[in-house]
Design an enzyme around this catalytic site. Structure first.
Site, mmCIF file in Angstrom:
data_model
loop_
_atom_site.group_PDB
_atom_site.id
_atom_site.type_symbol
_atom_site.label_atom_id
_atom_site.label_comp_id
_atom_site.label_asym_id
_atom_site.label_seq_id
_atom_site.Cartn_x
_atom_site.Cartn_y
_atom_site.Cartn_z
ATOM 1 N N CYS A 46 24.895 5.602 8.227
ATOM 2 C CA CYS A 46 24.261 4.379 7.729
ATOM 3 C C CYS A 46 25.073 3.159 8.109
ATOM 4 O O CYS A 46 24.625 2.029 7.999
ATOM 5 C CB CYS A 46 24.121 4.458 6.221
ATOM 6 S SG CYS A 46 23.506 6.049 5.711
ATOM 7 N N THR A 89 0.837 -1.203 0.000
ATOM 8 C CA THR A 89 0.000 0.000 0.000
ATOM 9 C C THR A 89 0.869 1.248 0.000
ATOM 10 O O THR A 89 1.835 1.332 0.762
ATOM 11 C CB THR A 89 -0.913 -0.007 1.243
ATOM 12 O OG1 THR A 89 -1.729 -1.176 1.178
ATOM 13 C CG2 THR A 89 -1.793 1.233 1.297
#
Ligand SMILES: *Cc1c(COP(=O)(O)O)cnc(C)c1O
Length: 373
Positions: A319, A233
């Site tokens: 990261c 979605t």
């Protein structure tokens, strides 16, 4: 001074996305009522806004959860879809871990990967890519701009070369989008990854540009959203935000680049003058307008980072959450461990000011001096 790690959501971006949490909360795939249609309409607008910034077509944009997902989809999806054409990939030692770790995963699945070593400025050349090509080369992945040192690779030359040979080209453009003009109408790039939170949209939204009907196997199966390229979605508020952020970037990019490169140059030259034994890592000509990475000789890197507590800077990449290793990027440039540890990345952004630069220079000068004494 850590905008390359993430950016705040721009007030205008926040205002654009807020109604899509509760007022217009529909599922963009619900075509049978006004709630869904309203959401779908907003997604269409955002898709066009992002496409316009990049010179791409709206139907070439696939929304994802961020650059890490985009990169995984690009590399794994292209490998899986084009296995019959070869199993050899080419990338660079200074890529983001999202690329390097995905390549390592593909090696376990039978890929052969060449990791190019940059020169001491952090740059590679199209000739290096040409020399590494094999008859079984399937894909080349070279980042547009490096997150740690800001160096900008000669992407146009590499893209032309790979297109001539019929080899796929992916670029991790996460740090470049919104900072440098990118025109895919004139760049033969097949796959391009980007992330919202590096350009004043929220974390958890990104996109993969899939061009020229590039064959790709989805890495998430389900409702066949995003033209079958990414099921799930749609994150409507995030997508609206990314579209608005792209539109803002397009309108203020030139002014912002000029302003930030002037601030960055001041920061850099003032530190180099104020702190003996400091030097810039990476090319000072082919780079982003907002980034500098400076090494400080004769200081302990860990102490340096801990002591620089009045400014938000980083060593290596946020990261690399799990790592206390020296930066793989700086190691690839040939820096010894001590200097890689005692290097600091300063990255400026939309809200950086002259006063910030003065504060930073004074603070760095004082802390380095103190640690050396
Ligand atoms: C931040 C970053 C990523 C990862 O993006 P996420 O959206 O946080 O997954 C990938 N590549 C580069 C160059 C980055 O700067």
């Amino acid at each position: 001074m850590d905008y390359n790690a993430t950016t705040p959501v721009d007030e205008r971006v926040l205002n654009a996305m807020l109604p899509y949490f509760n007022v217009h909360f529909g599922n963009a795939a619900s075509r049978t009522h006004v709630f869904g249609l309203k959401a779908e309409e907003a997604v269409d607008v955002a898709r066009k806004q992002l496409a316009r910034l990049l010179g791409a077509a709206a139907n070439e944009i696939a929304f994802t959860s961020g650059a890490t997902e985009s990169i995984n989809l690009a590399l794994k999806g292209a490998f899986e879809a084009n296995r019959h054409r070869g199993n050899h990939l080419i990338t660079v030692e200074t890529e983001h871990k999202a690329v390097l770790d995905t390549c390592a995963h593909l090696e376990k699945l039978g890929a052969e990967v060449t990791y190019l070593t940059p020169n001491t400025d952090g740059l590679i050349t199209a000739e290096q890519v040409a020399e590494a090509l094999q008859p079984n080369t399937l894909l080349v992945s070279v980042m547009l701009a490096n997150n740690e040192i800001g160096v900008v690779q000669p992407i146009a030359d590499i893209a032309r070369l790979t297109r001539e040979r019929g080899i796929l080209f992916h670029t991790d453009a996460t740090q470049a989008v919104g900072k440098l003009p990118i025109d895919l109408a004139h760049l033969p790039i097949d796959l391009l990854s980007l992330s919202g939170h590096k350009l004043y949209a929220p974390k958890g939204i990104g996109a993969l540009v899939v061009r020229n009907k590039t064959a790709l196997i989805a890495q998430q199966d389900g409702g066949r959203h995003e033209r079958g390229r990414r099921s799930g979605t749609l994150n409507v508020p995030g997508i609206v935000a990314l579209g608005r952020a792209a539109q803002l970037a397009q309108s203020c990019m030139d002014d912002e680049a000029a302003r930030l490169s002037a601030l960055r140059d001041r920061l850099e030259t003032d530190i180099l003058v104020a702190v003996p034994g400091s030097a810039v890592n990476g090319s000072r000509t082919q780079r982003l307008p907002n980034t500098t990475n400076i090494r400080f000789a004769d200081v302990d890197g860990e102490l340096l980072l801990m002591s620089l507590n009045e400014i938000a800077v980083s060593n290596g990449s946020a990261c690399n959450a799990a790592s206390t290793e020296p930066s793989h990027v700086l190691k690839a440039l040939g820096l010894p461990d001590e200097l890689a540890y005692s290097s600091v990345r300063f990255s400026l952004g939309r809200h950086s000011t002259e006063a910030d630069i003065q504060t930073a220079v004074e603070h760095v000068k004082q802390v380095v001096g103190q640690l050396r004494r």
